[in-house]
Design a protein around this motif. Structure first.
Motif, PDB file in Angstrom:
ATOM      1  N   THR A 135       9.425  -0.153  12.286  1.00  0.00           N
ATOM      2  CA  THR A 135       9.638   1.642  13.082  1.00  0.00           C
ATOM      3  C   THR A 135       9.265   1.455  14.387  1.00  0.00           C
ATOM      4  OG1 THR A 135       6.545   0.545  12.830  1.00  0.00           O
ATOM      5  CG2 THR A 135       7.542   2.272  10.702  1.00  0.00           C
ATOM      6  N   LEU A 191       7.894  -2.317   6.802  1.00  0.00           N
ATOM      7  CA  LEU A 191       7.648  -1.335   5.186  1.00  0.00           C
ATOM      8  C   LEU A 191       8.354  -1.921   4.250  1.00  0.00           C
ATOM      9  CD1 LEU A 191       6.863   2.421   6.056  1.00  0.00           C
ATOM     10  CD2 LEU A 191       5.357   0.178   6.199  1.00  0.00           C
ATOM     11  N   HIS A 246       5.765   7.268   4.525  1.00  0.00           N
ATOM     12  CA  HIS A 246       4.088   6.427   4.550  1.00  0.00           C
ATOM     13  C   HIS A 246       5.316   6.282   5.625  1.00  0.00           C
ATOM     14  CE1 HIS A 246       6.971   2.488   2.605  1.00  0.00           C
ATOM     15  NE2 HIS A 246       7.913   3.713   2.997  1.00  0.00           N
ATOM     16  N   ILE A 295       5.035  -0.984  12.727  1.00  0.00           N
ATOM     17  CA  ILE A 295       5.169  -1.744  11.489  1.00  0.00           C
ATOM     18  C   ILE A 295       5.817  -1.961  10.729  1.00  0.00           C
ATOM     19  CG2 ILE A 295       4.126   0.607  10.055  1.00  0.00           C
ATOM     20  CD1 ILE A 295       1.800  -2.307   9.886  1.00  0.00           C
ATOM     21  N   TYR A 306       3.141  -3.346   3.572  1.00  0.00           N
ATOM     22  CA  TYR A 306       3.691  -3.358   5.226  1.00  0.00           C
ATOM     23  C   TYR A 306       2.648  -5.092   5.361  1.00  0.00           C
ATOM     24  CZ  TYR A 306      -1.691  -2.475   5.668  1.00  0.00           C
ATOM     25  OH  TYR A 306      -3.248  -2.958   5.049  1.00  0.00           O
ATOM     26  N   CYS A 320      -0.418  -2.396  16.263  1.00  0.00           N
ATOM     27  CA  CYS A 320       0.660  -0.954  15.119  1.00  0.00           C
ATOM     28  C   CYS A 320      -0.604  -0.455  14.403  1.00  0.00           C
ATOM     29  CB  CYS A 320       1.970  -1.655  14.602  1.00  0.00           C
ATOM     30  SG  CYS A 320       1.298  -2.587  12.951  1.00  0.00           S
ATOM     31  N   THR A 356      -5.524   5.969   8.321  1.00  0.00           N
ATOM     32  CA  THR A 356      -4.589   5.307   8.865  1.00  0.00           C
ATOM     33  C   THR A 356      -4.878   4.033   9.299  1.00  0.00           C
ATOM     34  OG1 THR A 356      -3.600   7.391   9.922  1.00  0.00           O
ATOM     35  CG2 THR A 356      -3.189   4.967  11.066  1.00  0.00           C
ATOM     36  N   GLY A 361       4.674   4.334  10.721  1.00  0.00           N
ATOM     37  CA  GLY A 361       3.243   3.812  11.046  1.00  0.00           C
ATOM     38  C   GLY A 361       4.227   4.138  13.042  1.00  0.00           C
ATOM     39  N   TYR A 380      -0.426   1.592  11.003  1.00  0.00           N
ATOM     40  CA  TYR A 380       0.634   1.708   9.028  1.00  0.00           C
ATOM     41  C   TYR A 380      -0.303   3.455   8.566  1.00  0.00           C
ATOM     42  CZ  TYR A 380       1.100   1.506   4.536  1.00  0.00           C
ATOM     43  OH  TYR A 380       1.169   1.713   2.821  1.00  0.00           O
TER      44      TYR A 380
END
Length: 273
Positions: A145, A260, A244, A258, A181, A189, A212, A246, A191
Motif C-alpha cells: 500500500t 499483505l 483488506h 502495510i 500483514y 502504518c 484497525t 491500509g 492495517y
C-alpha cells in the motif's frame, strides 16, 4: 371341473416374484467386511448417491462411521487434535476433501488478478517481492500500500465453489479466514480487514471487522497473522466478501505502507478450527 383348494397352487407370476426376491437376497447379502471394502474403492459420491439407495443393508454400511473413518485414514485426512472426534465422520471426510483456499491469487503471483481495487490512494497499490521471509516458504510476493488508503476485495460465491444452499443451511460448516500483514521497519502504518457473510441478496448475515491495527515506526519488521472462524451463523449464507488494506501513516511518497499476502478463506471441519 374340480376346484383346486385355496393355497395349494402358486401362479407363474408369483413364482417369478419369489425367484426374483431370492436372487436379490443372494445378490445383496454380502459380508459387511467385503461390502465395506468395495465401497472404499468406489468414488465417494457414488457411495452416497447410488450405493446407499440399493437396500437397507447397503445404506447401513454407506452411512457407517467405520466406513468414513477408514476412508479418512486411507486418504490422509487426520485430526489435528486426536482428542477432538468429529460428530459426523462422513461430513468430516467431504469437508476435508473439498477444503481449499477460496481466495483467488492470494500471494500476488498474478499481480491483481481476481481482486477488485476499491481504494487506490497515494501512489496506488503495487506488487513487490517479500523483504522479510514469510512463515510459508511458498510466499515470494506481497501487495504493498501507499500513503493514502488502499483497499481491495473479493466476493466468493459459495454455490459456484461447490457448497450448495441446502448444505450450507443444514450443516453451517465453519468458515475460517486468515490474512498475513507486515510493516516496513522504518515507517509507521495501519492495517484494516473486514470479512462479511452475505445472503442471496448480498445482505449482511455476520461480520468480522476488528479494530484497525496501527504499527509504529522502527518496528520488528515481522509478518503477523489475523485469523477468525465464523460458526453457527444461521441459514442463508451464500457469499463471502473479503476486504483488506491500509496505508503508511507518515505520508511518504512511494510504497511504505502495510504489506499483505497469503490471504485465505476455507470451509473446514469444526474439529479443525
Amino acid at each position: 371341473m374340480k376346484r383346486k383348494a385355496m393355497g395349494t397352487t402358486q401362479s407363474s407370476s408369483s413364482k417369478r416374484a419369489t425367484s426374483s426376491g431370492s436372487a436379490a437376497l443372494t445378490l445383496f447379502s454380502i459380508p459387511v467386511e467385503i461390502l465395506e471394502e468395495v465401497f472404499l474403492n468406489l468414488p465417494p459420491n457414488q457411495v452416497v448417491h447410488v450405493c446407499r439407495l440399493v437396500c437397507h443393508e447397503w445404506k447401513e454400511v454407506a452411512d457407517s462411521e467405520a466406513l468414513w473413518r477408514e476412508r479418512c485414514r486411507r486418504e490422509g485426512y487426520h485430526l489435528r487434535v486426536p482428542s477432538k472426534i468429529p460428530r459426523d465422520w462422513r461430513l468430516f471426510y467431504f469437508l476435508c476433501k473439498k477444503r481449499r483456499n477460496l481466495i483467488q491469487n492470494p500471494r500476488a503471483e498474478q499481480e491483481f488478478n481476481g481482486w477488485e481495487i476499491i481504494a487506490n490512494g497515494g501512489d496506488k497499490w503495487v506488487v513487490e517481492g517479500i523483504f522479510e521471509p514469510h512463515p510459508n516458504e511458498k510466499v515470494q510476493k506481497n501487495f504493498v500500500t501507499s500513503y493514502h488508503l488502499c483497499k481491495k476485495s473479493q466476493l466468493i460465491d459459495l454455490e459456484k465453489e461447490g457448497y450448495n444452499p441446502s448444505f450450507m443451511d443444514q450443516f453451517q460448516p465453519d468458515i475460517k479466514i486468515s490474512d498475513w500483514y507486515a510493516p516496513r521497519y522504518d515507517c509507521s502504518c495501519k492495517y484494516e480487514i473486514c470479512v462479511e457473510l452475505l445472503n442471496q441478496a448480498k445482505g449482511t448475515i455476520q461480520t468480522f471487522a476488528p479494530e484497525t491495527v496501527y504499527i509504529e515506526q522502527w518496528n520488528d519488521n515481522q509478518w503477523r497473522q489475523m485469523t477468525h472462524v465464523f460458526q453457527k451463523y444461521g441459514k442463508g449464507a451464500r457469499y463471502i466478501r473479503f476486504t483488506h488494506g491500509g496505508k503508511d501513516t507518515k505520508y511518504w511518497a512511494g510504497w511504505y505502507g502495510i504489506r499483505l499476502t497469503d490471504s485465505c478463506v476455507e470451509i473446514c471441519p469444526e474439529v479443525d478450527t
